[in-house]
Design an enzyme around this catalytic site. Structure first.
Site, PDB file in Angstrom:
ATOM      1  CG  HIS A  83       6.922   9.116  -4.431  1.00 46.16           C
ATOM      2  ND1 HIS A  83       7.798   8.467  -4.432  1.00 46.16           N
ATOM      3  CD2 HIS A  83       6.159   8.810  -3.577  1.00 46.16           C
ATOM      4  CE1 HIS A  83       7.772   6.956  -4.185  1.00 46.16           C
ATOM      5  NE2 HIS A  83       6.903   7.427  -3.115  1.00 46.16           N
ATOM      6  CG  HIS A 129      11.400   3.857   1.338  1.00 52.85           C
ATOM      7  ND1 HIS A 129      11.559   4.496   3.046  1.00 52.85           N
ATOM      8  CD2 HIS A 129      10.425   4.998   0.725  1.00 52.85           C
ATOM      9  CE1 HIS A 129      10.593   5.049   3.364  1.00 52.85           C
ATOM     10  NE2 HIS A 129       9.812   5.339   1.614  1.00 52.85           N
TER      11      HIS A 129
END
Lengths: 807, 231
Positions: A83, A129
């Site tokens: 990430h 998200h």
């Protein structure tokens, strides 16, 4: 969050060790003694809990020259997570075009920035998200919005608008899933409700208009919804702030919400596949407070005006860790931070927890020494915590102290630029479905049918139906700049104080992705995402000038997934180069798999465009009775039975999938955009609507809805077969736009538009009446009142979610 | 004539409201900070939309205690013009300047869209340039706009001509379908006894320019300016 809800499951052992160590340090009671942080005893289990591979651990040893402390191991684990580090995608992302005359800031900052003229610049970016939104839909989606908004105002820009690209599993009570797995269908409903409510509650309170975006449904998103938020803000070109620390001795200031135990290891979680029991990771999801973020926005922008701020970065993924090491690395300096000074929401937090917390609504900034009082004063006015937590030091290292004891001492670049970079094996991409329609499908296609009934079914299908249920929950008008809100081709905003009074400049934004097409051909599918988003922008009259991408893919450790990712990046590169829309930043979200089942490769593109006079922007629907309906198209295009297999019609009405997405000619696509800009700038046309999902029949129907003005269209087909009719009415050929203009302007439109490359214009009908009538080679094929068509389209989504929407 | 726009922490239509007065009305306008009781000598107070104090506890429930609202109460008692829009309306009811309360929307969801309002009275400083029965297109954006008051209060409001606007169809009929949030008697805006305080859920600040889809909201600001000019 209650303390006993914690800790994140995957580092329970780590916490016990840490607590013991803290007790030891305290009892020793001589704070400044250690010259290096206390090593942790490394076990294979501990590394696995941190998702650090043995090879990566060797690199940590080499970077530090010693065994890391537990805090350091935690810091490496988040900064080297997929990430934060983009370790699997970085080598491929380098192929994206990132420059143009307009680009002020390309990838690498909190957001990209382009010059929009008149001294204004636009900061924009897209973020995913996905993982948090599956685990806790409301908070996951809300904090996704919060995160992207902070990225924008960190640059000094006031957020002007947001859009979302949402993908969910099926919710239709008539779907296969409803019969085979009602529990999953019900779960999908809860995810849709939670995500939309989360986005609404955060954005509405913060005060940023939401201009829509896209909401799509496919089976592959049942266990892995996608929530991609695209935000855009405005800043004066000479008032941009960067996330760079500078000036040895300058104070490092922490502002905003207190640090709690929420979101610890959120970045690591977002870098793993979901397995059974992943819902238990709920404590890894952050909790948002939009009111706090609104205060933070106003206070940050006001503090920036003092001129005493040197650099600023938000604390998003990997929280304090990421902001401290990245700000230091960008400025080639170090940050020396004492964690005792960090405002804390809970007692007894360890250094490990404070560094890894992803509590929301926090910022880190470096102020000019001697002027910190001015900055602190502004935050005090807004009732926010602002505390000096450290200083800028000359050595380019991240130094973290807790109770005066050094707990981490890491060279910055080992966490950022020198993070692992993987050239993961890229497999050979293989078409997942047969290229030609199977014999039974061919027979089905050639069967005569009731096209009006088919059109109604398509209009009611979850991908095509009205998304009003979603959009009306969003404040789309706050800030009084919204010229075109949700439901059209693109969002159009005026820039107050730019251009001529009453004729201000406009910013236009659109979001697009077609994951089924990317699944059928990742490169071509990604090219279509760029082309369609840019076409939507062009349909308003704006010139597309820049792009941001969100790449949602499965597990990069699988060569076939890397093949999709690499091909999609090639497609985006090619299309963005051809269309003049460099990528100024974006986001990669990998490991979108649940129980080994991957999502469709889903590249989502956000495109920003500029229109010099926003009053010239045209809407998507028919505006007046008695106008000419024209079709802008490219000559060599022409749908075939192969590409029909990628259409909404094939999916929704035939339940089948075959072939490839339609062809795309990028240089002609670019000509089409220029032709649209030209005819709109001259004021020659009154509306423009892109032909996409469901083909010309669906686009024409939607064009009648906005003002209830009908239309008669006469279409031609070379083949007079039933298959030929289907292809013309419902085929999804690229680069086609339905345009309306006053009858007296038809020749002027044709003459001007056809000067751009091979762009062709055909007059296909007239607006007016209360029906949509379409003939093919002179024969009536579709005939229905607007009312009949609106009903299934307008009511379908809320009906599927069992929620009555008042008129 | 000078206008004041209050800023509470969490106000998010303060700039929009300020913009209408400064850029469209071309009148002097100043911001009033929640923490100060100084109204800076303004002739009219605008309480803007947003989420004052995060709308925590209940919309407007915390804002009513702010220092600026104590001054606004005195200002209103003295006959000063006060317009509360959306969250501003909620705050004015909590502060006791207007009767009734605003509950959660009947559909339990936030709603943002254009609606139609029928003008119910023109004998006020906010509606003097309008015609009775005229229909305005003005957008709403709220989750708590469901107006409620007791039956006795409603009778009084009706008898005294203190209902300023009702939600209606585009042609001016008052129907259940035209009521977006479940408000009692389709009430969209109410006045105090002296009719110098108006609270309304729809946003005239968002409908004062044709570019934004409607300029009907401008007529309310125009009325205020006309009223102040003759004062």
């Amino acid at each position: 969050m209650r303390a006993h809800d914690h800790p994140a499951n995957n580092d329970k052992i780590g916490h016990e060790k840490m607590n013991m160590r803290r007790r030891l340090t305290r009892s020793e009671d001589h704070p400044m003694q250690t010259s290096t942080p206390e090593p942790v005893s490394i076990t294979a289990e501990l590394l696995a809990q941190h998702s650090v591979t043995p090879e990566e651990y060797e690199r940590i040893l080499a970077a530090l020259g010693r065994t890391p402390s537990l805090t350091e191991l935690g810091i490496y684990s988040v900064m080297w997570s997929e990430h934060c580090s983009y370790k699997s995608s970085r080598v491929h992302l380098k192929r994206l075009p990132t420059r143009s005359e307009r680009v002020v800031q390309g990838p690498g900052e909190n957001a990209g920035i382009i010059d929009v003229g008149d001294g204004w610049a636009c900061a924009f970016k897209i973020e995913s998200h996905n993982h948090p939104s599956y685990i806790e839909p409301h908070q996951g989606a809300a904090t996704g919005v919060g995160g992207i908004l902070r990225d924008i105002f960190t640059m000094g820009a006031r957020p002007l608008a947001v859009m979302d690209s949402l993908r969910f599993g099926p919710i239709d009570p008539g779907s296969e899933l409803a019969k085979s797995d009602p529990a999953t269908l019900a779960h999908n409903h809860r995810i849709v409700e939670g995500v939309v409510d989360g986005i609404a509650s955060y954005g509405n309170c913060f005060g940023v208009p939401n201009l829509g975006g896209e909401t799509k449904f496919e089976s592959c998103y049942s266990g892995n919804p996608l929530v991609n938020a695209f935000a855009l803000g405005l800043v004066k070109k000479d008032e941009i702030f960067y996330a760079k620390a500078a000036g040895v001795g300058n104070p490092v200031i922490y502002v905003g919400a207190k640090t709690g135990r929420d979101g610890i290891h959120g970045a690591t979680m977002a870098s793993e596949e979901f397995k059974e029991g992943s819902e238990q990771k709920r404590p890894n999801v952050q909790v948002g407070d939009p009111f706090m973020e609104k205060l933070l926005l106003e206070a940050c922008l006001e503090a920036m005006k003092t001129g005493a701020i040197v650099g600023i970065q938000d604390m998003g993924a990997a929280g304090l860790t990421c902001s401290t090491c990245e700000m230091g690395a960008r400025g080639c300096v170090g940050l020396d931070v004492e964690l005792d000074n960090v405002p804390q929401r809970e007692t007894g937090m360890s250094a490990y927890e404070i560094m890894l917390s992803e509590s929301q609504e926090r910022m880190l900034l470096v102020a000019e020494k001697g002027r910190e009082g001015e900055v602190l004063g502004v935050f005090a006015k807004w009732g926010l915590d602002a505390v000096i937590v450290g200083t800028v030091c000359p050595e380019p290292r991240l130094r973290i102290r807790h109770h005066g004891v050094l707990v981490a001492d890491i060279p910055n670049t080992s966490l950022t630029d020198d993070a692992p970079l993987y050239r993961r094996p890229v497999g050979t991409w293989k078409a997942p479905v047969p290229p030609e329609p199977p014999a039974d499908v061919l027979a089905e296609l050639d069967r005569p049918r009731d096209y009006t009934a088919d059109l109604k079914k398509l209009l009611a299908s979850s991908n095509i139906c009205s998304k009003r249920w979603v959009h009306e929950q969003y404040d789309s008008m706050v800030q009084t700049n919204t010229v075109q809100g949700p439901g059209g081709e693109a969002g159009v905003m005026r820039i107050k104080g730019s251009g001529a009074p009453g004729h201000e400049r406009g910013l236009v934004m659109a979001l697009d992705g077609n994951s089924r097409w990317a699944y059928l051909d990742p490169k071509l599918g990604a090219m279509h995402a760029v082309a369609e988003a840019a076409r939507k922008v062009a349909c308003t009259g704006a010139t597309p000038v820049a792009a941001t991408n969100c790449l949602n893919f499965g597990n990069p450790e699988k060569p076939e997934i890397m093949a999709q990712l690499s091909a999609a990046i090639d497609g985006i590169s090619e299309a963005c180069t051809a269309l003049g829309t460099p990528i100024t930043g974006g986001n990669v979200s990998l490991y979108n798999e649940t129980k080994g089942e991957g999502i469709y490769p889903t590249p989502v593109l956000g495109i920003v465009g500029i229109i010099d006079d926003v009053t010239k922007a045209v809407p998507a629907g028919f505006q007046r009775e008695g106008e000419a309906i024209l079709l802008f198209y490219l000559p060599e295009s022409g749908d075939d039975t192969r590409s029909f297999g990628s259409s909404e019609y094939a999916k929704t009405l035939l339940g089948r999938l075959w072939g490839k997405p339609p062809q795309l000619n990028l240089s002609e696509e670019s000509n089409l955009h220029r032709a649209l800009a030209a005819v709109i700038d001259k004021g020659l046309i009154t509306s423009a609507c892109d032909i996409s999902d469901g083909g010309v029949a669906v686009s024409a129907a939607e064009a009648t809805f906005s003002h209830g003005i009908g239309g008669r269209l006469a279409l031609q087909s070379q083949e007079s077969t039933a298959t030929g009719a289907l292809l013309v009415l419902f085929g999804e050929e690229a680069s086609q736009v339905i345009v309306t203009c006053k009858v007296e302007n038809v020749f002027a439109v044709i003459d001007l538009a056809e000067t751009f490359g091979n762009v062709c214009v055909a007059e296909i009908g007239r607006t007016g009446g209360d029906r949509l009538e379409i003939t093919l080679n002179g024969n009536p094929v579709i005939d229905a009142t607007i009312n009949e068509l609106t009903k299934p389209w307008a009511a379908s989504l809320s009906a599927a979610l069992h929620d009555e929407v008042p008129a | 004539m000078k206008f004041g726009v209050i800023i509470f922490p969490g106000s998010n239509c303060d700039h929009d409201t300020h913009n209408v007065v400064a850029e469209i009305a071309h009148q002097p306008v100043t911001y009033l900070w929640h923490d100060s009781d100084d109204l800076k000598g303004v002739d009219a107070v605008l309480v803007p939309g947003g989420f004052a104090y995060g709308d925590y506890l209940r919309t407007g429930a915390i804002a009513r205690f702010s220092p600026v609202m104590q001054s606004v109460k005195k200002f209103a008692d003295g006959g000063g013009l006060v317009l509360g829009i959306c969250n501003g309306f909620q705050i004015l009811t909590e502060a006791g300047l207007l009767p009734g309360a605003l509950m959660r929307n009947a559909g339990l969801k936030y709603i943002c869209k254009q609606v139609h309002l029928r003008v119910e009275t023109t004998e006020t400083a906010f509606t003097n340039t309008l015609k009775k029965g005229e229909v305005l297109k003005i957008p709403i954006g709220h989750a708590e706009g469901n107006y409620y008051c007791t039956t006795e209060e409603l009778k009084r409001l009706e008898a005294e001509g203190r209902i300023a606007f009702r939600y209606s169809t585009p042609s001016g009929e008052i129907t259940a379908e035209a009521n977006p949030n479940g408000s009692l008697a389709n009430i969209a805006g109410v006045l105090n006894e002296k009719k110098n305080v108006l609270g309304m859920m729809p946003h005239p600040d968002r409908s004062s320019e044709p570019l934004l889809g409607s300029a009907d909201g401008w007529r309310i600001f125009e009325s205020m300016i006309a009223a102040l000019a003759t004062k």
